[in-house]
Motif scaffolding. Sequence first.
Motif, PDB file in Angstrom:
ATOM      1  N   ARG A  20      -7.124 -27.069  14.851  1.00 25.65           N
ATOM      2  CA  ARG A  20      -7.593 -25.871  14.154  1.00 25.65           C
ATOM      3  C   ARG A  20      -8.995 -25.530  14.649  1.00 25.65           C
ATOM      4  O   ARG A  20      -9.729 -26.392  15.126  1.00 25.65           O
ATOM      5  N   HIS A  21      -9.356 -24.258  14.510  1.00 22.65           N
ATOM      6  CA  HIS A  21     -10.682 -23.807  14.914  1.00 22.65           C
ATOM      7  C   HIS A  21     -11.667 -23.943  13.753  1.00 22.65           C
ATOM      8  O   HIS A  21     -11.289 -23.860  12.576  1.00 22.65           O
ATOM      9  N   MET A  22     -12.947 -24.127  14.084  1.00 24.90           N
ATOM     10  CA  MET A  22     -13.999 -24.188  13.069  1.00 24.90           C
ATOM     11  C   MET A  22     -15.021 -23.086  13.336  1.00 24.90           C
ATOM     12  O   MET A  22     -15.501 -22.928  14.456  1.00 24.90           O
ATOM     13  N   LEU A  23     -15.352 -22.333  12.287  1.00 24.81           N
ATOM     14  CA  LEU A  23     -16.333 -21.258  12.362  1.00 24.81           C
ATOM     15  C   LEU A  23     -17.505 -21.567  11.437  1.00 24.81           C
ATOM     16  O   LEU A  23     -17.311 -22.087  10.329  1.00 24.81           O
ATOM     17  N   LEU A  24     -18.708 -21.227  11.874  1.00 19.56           N
ATOM     18  CA  LEU A  24     -19.860 -21.271  10.990  1.00 19.56           C
ATOM     19  C   LEU A  24     -19.924 -19.961  10.219  1.00 19.56           C
ATOM     20  O   LEU A  24     -19.745 -18.882  10.786  1.00 19.56           O
ATOM     21  N   LYS A  25     -20.159 -20.056   8.925  1.00 25.43           N
ATOM     22  CA  LYS A  25     -20.300 -18.888   8.055  1.00 25.43           C
ATOM     23  C   LYS A  25     -21.617 -18.992   7.298  1.00 25.43           C
ATOM     24  O   LYS A  25     -22.208 -20.069   7.197  1.00 25.43           O
ATOM     25  N   ARG A  26     -22.070 -17.853   6.758  1.00 20.76           N
ATOM     26  CA  ARG A  26     -23.295 -17.890   5.980  1.00 20.76           C
ATOM     27  C   ARG A  26     -23.159 -17.044   4.729  1.00 20.76           C
ATOM     28  O   ARG A  26     -22.610 -15.945   4.761  1.00 20.76           O
TER      29      ARG A  26
END
Length: 358
Positions: free
Chosen positions: A245-251
């Motif tokens: 799975r892909h991992m994204l940084l969010k804020r």
Amino acid sequence: MRAVKVLIVDDSAVVRQVLTATLGEDPGIEVIGAASDPVFAMERMRVQWPDVIVLDVEMPRMDGITFLKKLMAEHPTPVVICSTLTEKGAATTMHALAAGAVSIVTKPTLGLKQFLQDSSNDLISAVKVAARSNVRRLVPAGVQQTVPPKLSADAVLPAFTHAMAETTDRVVAIGTSTGGTQALEAVLTSLPRVCPGLVIVQHMPEKFTEAFANRLDSLCKLEVREAKSGDRVIPGRALIAPGGRHMLLKRSGAQYHVEIVDGPPVSRHRPSVDVLFRSVAKCAGRNALGVIMTGMGDDGARGLKELHDVGARTLAQDEETCVVYGMPKEAVKLGAVDRVLPLNDIPAEILRALQGAR
């Protein structure tokens, strides 16, 4: 160029048969033998030494880990671990990678023959990468294979025109592949409890990343865990993208967290370093430090360039300390790297990020 000579060591006659047939179909590979355990393998190796060993980890008389440690101490040779997709198999494989194995090829407990035949491209690629690796940093390409289309990060996360407004929190994003398990262990075990929050992509199959994170957590002062959606990125914590799975940084406001998403392979990988780096460039901008380390291919090079272009500091591991100088080399070629450093100097640069040093 001459064919890569491969020795298969597995106690399953079916596995030996299928691996021999699968690898033997590639003109760039020559299977020089197949042994049911390491004792027989050592006898075979006295006659002819292989370029690469495909090794099971659970075998009679001598287990694969003991054999691997003996091999790396006496005659370092590239080893690809052929391990079952089980919790026990994943944990054992982490010990094998720590002992010097180059990479993992997974096998299920059921439907083995069909699975290995369907995964022949992955297996052949793993063997050829291992043959070109600088295995001493862990203690010839054949014909082109049919591969799926090579997608960019656009397939998961659209490109952006500007980064979000800055906050004061620092984020370190690391991407790595072949040889990366040992490199990450060297970096993370050198960091103190108080360090910037880290988000990490290590190319690794599904189910193995949890065992890898647990192993690092037991060795490190900081907290290391396999990432789950909603996990906060905070000082003293390292989040490793789950395999598959892909991992994204969010804020949200001034706080960072990660989101775990499905999607097609990007740069032929899932998780992809390019996807992570693009999300970090968008959400953290100049507050990020991007680090690309040992690995085959170019995943992460374009993402690091995006980080560089929004003002983030960027680092690459040098050729001398890489097991495979592929990903860092491609990033340097793109002009994405501020500094090229040996592995041992990278932890100090991560700590400089905590003070916002540029």
